[in-house]
Design a protein around this motif. Structure first.
Motif, PDB file in Angstrom:
ATOM      1  N   ALA A   3       0.748  -1.317   0.311  1.00 37.76           N
ATOM      2  CA  ALA A   3      -0.182   0.028  -0.112  1.00 37.76           C
ATOM      3  C   ALA A   3       0.962   1.362  -0.095  1.00 37.76           C
ATOM      4  O   ALA A   3       0.783   2.490  -0.285  1.00 37.76           O
ATOM      5  CB  ALA A   3      -0.767  -0.174   1.598  1.00 37.76           C
ATOM      6  N   PHE A   4       2.032   1.232   0.344  1.00 42.20           N
ATOM      7  CA  PHE A   4       3.270   2.395   0.463  1.00 42.20           C
ATOM      8  C   PHE A   4       3.460   2.566  -0.478  1.00 42.20           C
ATOM      9  O   PHE A   4       4.044   4.192  -1.034  1.00 42.20           O
ATOM     10  CB  PHE A   4       3.795   2.684   1.304  1.00 42.20           C
ATOM     11  N   ASP A   5       3.843   1.566  -0.928  1.00 43.75           N
ATOM     12  CA  ASP A   5       4.121   1.922  -2.385  1.00 43.75           C
ATOM     13  C   ASP A   5       3.199   2.221  -3.663  1.00 43.75           C
ATOM     14  O   ASP A   5       3.772   3.123  -4.215  1.00 43.75           O
ATOM     15  CB  ASP A   5       4.826   0.192  -3.248  1.00 43.75           C
ATOM     16  N   VAL A   6       2.359   2.283  -3.799  1.00 44.80           N
ATOM     17  CA  VAL A   6       1.090   1.932  -4.591  1.00 44.80           C
ATOM     18  C   VAL A   6       1.482   4.093  -3.886  1.00 44.80           C
ATOM     19  O   VAL A   6       0.997   5.407  -4.698  1.00 44.80           O
ATOM     20  CB  VAL A   6      -0.393   1.709  -3.783  1.00 44.80           C
ATOM     21  N   PHE A   7       1.034   4.434  -2.313  1.00 47.47           N
ATOM     22  CA  PHE A   7       0.544   4.980  -2.415  1.00 47.47           C
ATOM     23  C   PHE A   7       2.160   6.689  -2.590  1.00 47.47           C
ATOM     24  O   PHE A   7       1.975   7.761  -2.683  1.00 47.47           O
ATOM     25  CB  PHE A   7       0.715   5.578  -0.340  1.00 47.47           C
ATOM     26  N   ARG A   8       3.144   6.233  -2.674  1.00 44.78           N
ATOM     27  CA  ARG A   8       4.396   6.912  -2.469  1.00 44.78           C
ATOM     28  C   ARG A   8       5.223   6.983  -4.618  1.00 44.78           C
ATOM     29  O   ARG A   8       5.115   8.411  -4.732  1.00 44.78           O
ATOM     30  CB  ARG A   8       5.825   5.463  -2.050  1.00 44.78           C
TER      31      ARG A   8
END
Length: 145
Positions: free
Chosen positions: A112-117
């Motif tokens: 989820a953080f990879d998508v957010f970033r």
């Protein structure tokens, strides 16, 4: 409620010391406590005076919901951003993810953080392109383009 200085203040972080689920990378207790306190201090310090207690309370609620499976990783990151903002999320979420004691939840948070970033980087790129093209800046005669 536990003191902001305690590992219990952030259940998803403090749980590594008492849960039977080993974290993805085993941290010794002293390192876990040190990193947890450092993260808590940084997060608390990023909030303005009167909003600090409320913000940390909201974050604690979001952490509990994620830990208990009542929210998913995307919702947890959205709650984090709501409390601390995009910049703080980009800076502090990698450490929060590293301290997550539950390997499957840690992996979900990482994805989820990879998508957010990626979304934030795309937004920044678009803003730079608009700026270079003069869109949204004041041009000749003091009017907006």
């Amino acid at each position: 409620p536990p003191s902001i200085d305690s590992a219990e203040a952030f259940p998803t972080l403090g749980a590594a010391m008492r849960s039977g689920v080993p974290p993805a990378r085993r941290l010794d207790r002293d390192e876990l406590v040190r990193r947890n306190r450092s993260l808590q201090a940084a997060l608390s310090g990023s909030l303005a005076g009167e909003g600090r207690e409320r913000g940390m309370g909201l974050f604690k609620v979001a952490s509990l919901a994620f830990q208990r499976g009542a929210s998913d990783a995307t919702a947890y990151i959205a709650a984090f951003v709501h409390v601390f903002g995009n910049e703080a999320a980009l800076v502090h979420l990698p450490e929060l993810i590293a301290l997550c004691p539950d390997a499957p939840k840690q992996a979900d948070l990482g994805r989820a953080f990879d998508v957010f970033r990626a979304e934030r980087l795309a937004e920044r790129g678009a803003a730079v392109e608009r700026s270079a093209a003069g869109v949204g800046t004041f041009g000749r005669g003091g009017t907006s383009n």
